[in-house]
Enzyme design. Structure first.
Site, PDB file in Angstrom:
ATOM      1  N   SER A 169      39.331 -48.910  30.048  1.00  0.00           N
ATOM      2  CA  SER A 169      38.662 -50.152  30.513  1.00  0.00           C
ATOM      3  C   SER A 169      37.607 -50.447  29.235  1.00  0.00           C
ATOM      4  O   SER A 169      37.977 -50.850  28.182  1.00  0.00           O
ATOM      5  CB  SER A 169      37.898 -49.658  31.579  1.00  0.00           C
ATOM      6  OG  SER A 169      37.238 -50.824  32.481  1.00  0.00           O
ATOM      7  N   GLU A 273      43.039 -55.371  36.871  1.00  0.00           N
ATOM      8  CA  GLU A 273      43.975 -54.983  36.085  1.00  0.00           C
ATOM      9  C   GLU A 273      44.760 -56.378  35.555  1.00  0.00           C
ATOM     10  O   GLU A 273      45.164 -56.428  34.379  1.00  0.00           O
ATOM     11  CB  GLU A 273      44.845 -53.916  36.774  1.00  0.00           C
ATOM     12  CG  GLU A 273      45.783 -53.398  35.580  1.00  0.00           C
ATOM     13  CD  GLU A 273      45.101 -52.448  34.920  1.00  0.00           C
ATOM     14  OE1 GLU A 273      45.787 -51.845  34.038  1.00  0.00           O
ATOM     15  OE2 GLU A 273      44.016 -52.049  34.946  1.00  0.00           O
ATOM     16  N   HIS A 305      43.854 -50.968  38.147  1.00  0.00           N
ATOM     17  CA  HIS A 305      42.418 -50.759  37.203  1.00  0.00           C
ATOM     18  C   HIS A 305      41.741 -49.496  37.878  1.00  0.00           C
ATOM     19  O   HIS A 305      40.721 -49.699  38.649  1.00  0.00           O
ATOM     20  CB  HIS A 305      41.542 -51.758  37.486  1.00  0.00           C
ATOM     21  CG  HIS A 305      40.668 -51.788  35.822  1.00  0.00           C
ATOM     22  ND1 HIS A 305      41.097 -52.028  34.844  1.00  0.00           N
ATOM     23  CD2 HIS A 305      39.159 -51.462  35.684  1.00  0.00           C
ATOM     24  CE1 HIS A 305      40.475 -51.906  34.034  1.00  0.00           C
ATOM     25  NE2 HIS A 305      38.974 -51.416  34.414  1.00  0.00           N
TER      26      HIS A 305
END
Length: 338
Positions: A169, A273, A305
């Protein structure tokens, strides 16, 4: 759509594109905060693993930095694992959410998890990092590339060069950037689910909103206004040629926002994501166009994500890391500090 419609009705003299963009920025900020604050697996390293909790002096930041560490043996290469936007001050997210220490025990790789650095992008900031909890100095690049490797070499017999850095991330772009400018230390860079073109288009605005949500920090304190060269310096897409020239081994992963049986079936994880995937594909295209030939790009037709997928990637890359770094698996006791 009701929120967008209300905003459109309330604002006059502003184009549809600007209004929707502003709403999208606010939405992404909230989603980043929601995802970054979620601990899923609660793994923690099991009792019996040789995990140490170090306090490493950082003259550049004016304090000791907590580092979770597991030795891979004398003169072993290191695997630095960098955290996400909401990095905590007590434990690394990699330890909270994955059995990373378990996976890499006796691997021949020393596992290094710096703790802290919320919203830092593991960068050297222009200004003090002032947020909701007060102000502190952020000189993470200096710490990770000078102070920490020197300390680990002197006190834990870890090689200061020929190592790997992996981030998720927020830290995905950080991992690539550290390898770009410190190629002798980091010959391997792994990036998972990151925004790999942070200086482009709405990138600075979205990052600023996310940082404000995660701790109350300002992106301008980090890299100045969006026109400042620091934004371009820390943009992996713009600097992909340096990775190619250095022949850095890269491993880039991003899902598409669709959950699999691994989990992560929630709106924030799915949305974010899918949002960052485009920048990852652009990075791969630029890498291939530049003649890069030392990379793994994994863009499956699922993945959100969330930590379930990042943990699976870290486990999957283990043989590649060992090969690329020349790690020698060991079964003997870990060396103790001098």
């Amino acid at each position: 759509m009701q929120l967008v419609d209300r905003v459109r009705g309330a604002v006059t003299g502003m184009s549809r594109r600007l209004v929707v963009g502003a709403v999208g920025a606010a939405l992404v900020s909230g989603l980043v905060g929601a995802v970054g604050g979620t601990a899923t697996a609660g793994a923690f390293s099991r009792p019996g693993l040789p995990v140490e909790y170090l306090q490493v002096p950082s003259p550049s930041m004016g304090r000791d930095i907590k580092v979770q560490f597991q030795s891979g043996g004398a003169n072993s290469p290191a695997l630095y694992l960098l955290d996400g936007l909401r990095a905590q001050d007590d434990f690394s997210g990699w330890d909270i959410n994955t059995p990373a220490f378990e996976w890499y025990d006796q691997s021949g790789l020393s596992v290094v998890m710096p703790v802290g650095g919320q919203s830092s992008f593991y960068s050297d900031w222009y200004q003090p990092a002032c947020g909701k909890a007060g102000c502190q100095t952020y000189k993470w690049e200096t710490f990770l590339t000078s102070e920490l490797p020197g300390w680990l070499q002197a006190n834990r017999h870890v090689k200061p060069t020929g190592s790997a850095v992996v981030g998720l991330s927020m830290a995905a772009s950080s991992a690539l950037t550290l390898a770009i400018y410190h190629p002798q230390q980091f010959v391997y860079a792994g990036a998972m689910s990151g925004l790999l073109d942070p200086s482009q288009a709405m990138g600075p605005t979205l990052i600023g909103l996310a940082m404000g949500d995660a701790g109350g920090y300002k992106a301008s304190d980090m890299w100045g206004p969006k026109e400042d060269p620091a934004w371009q310096r820390n943009d992996p897409l713009l600097n992909v040629g340096k990775l190619i020239a250095n022949n850095t081994r890269v491993w880039v992963y991003c899902g598409n926002g669709k959950p699999s049986d691994l989990g992560g079936n929630n709106l924030p994880a799915k949305f974010l994501e899918g949002f960052v995937r485009t920048s990852n594909i652009k990075f791969q295209d630029a890498y291939n166009a530049g003649g890069g030939h030392n990379g793994v790009f994994d863009f499956p037709d699922s993945g959100t994500h969330s930590w379930e997928y990042w943990g699976a990637q870290l486990n999957a890359m283990k043989p590649d890391l060992q090969r690329a770094l020349g790690a020698t698996p060991n079964t003997g006791p870990a060396p103790q500090g001098a």
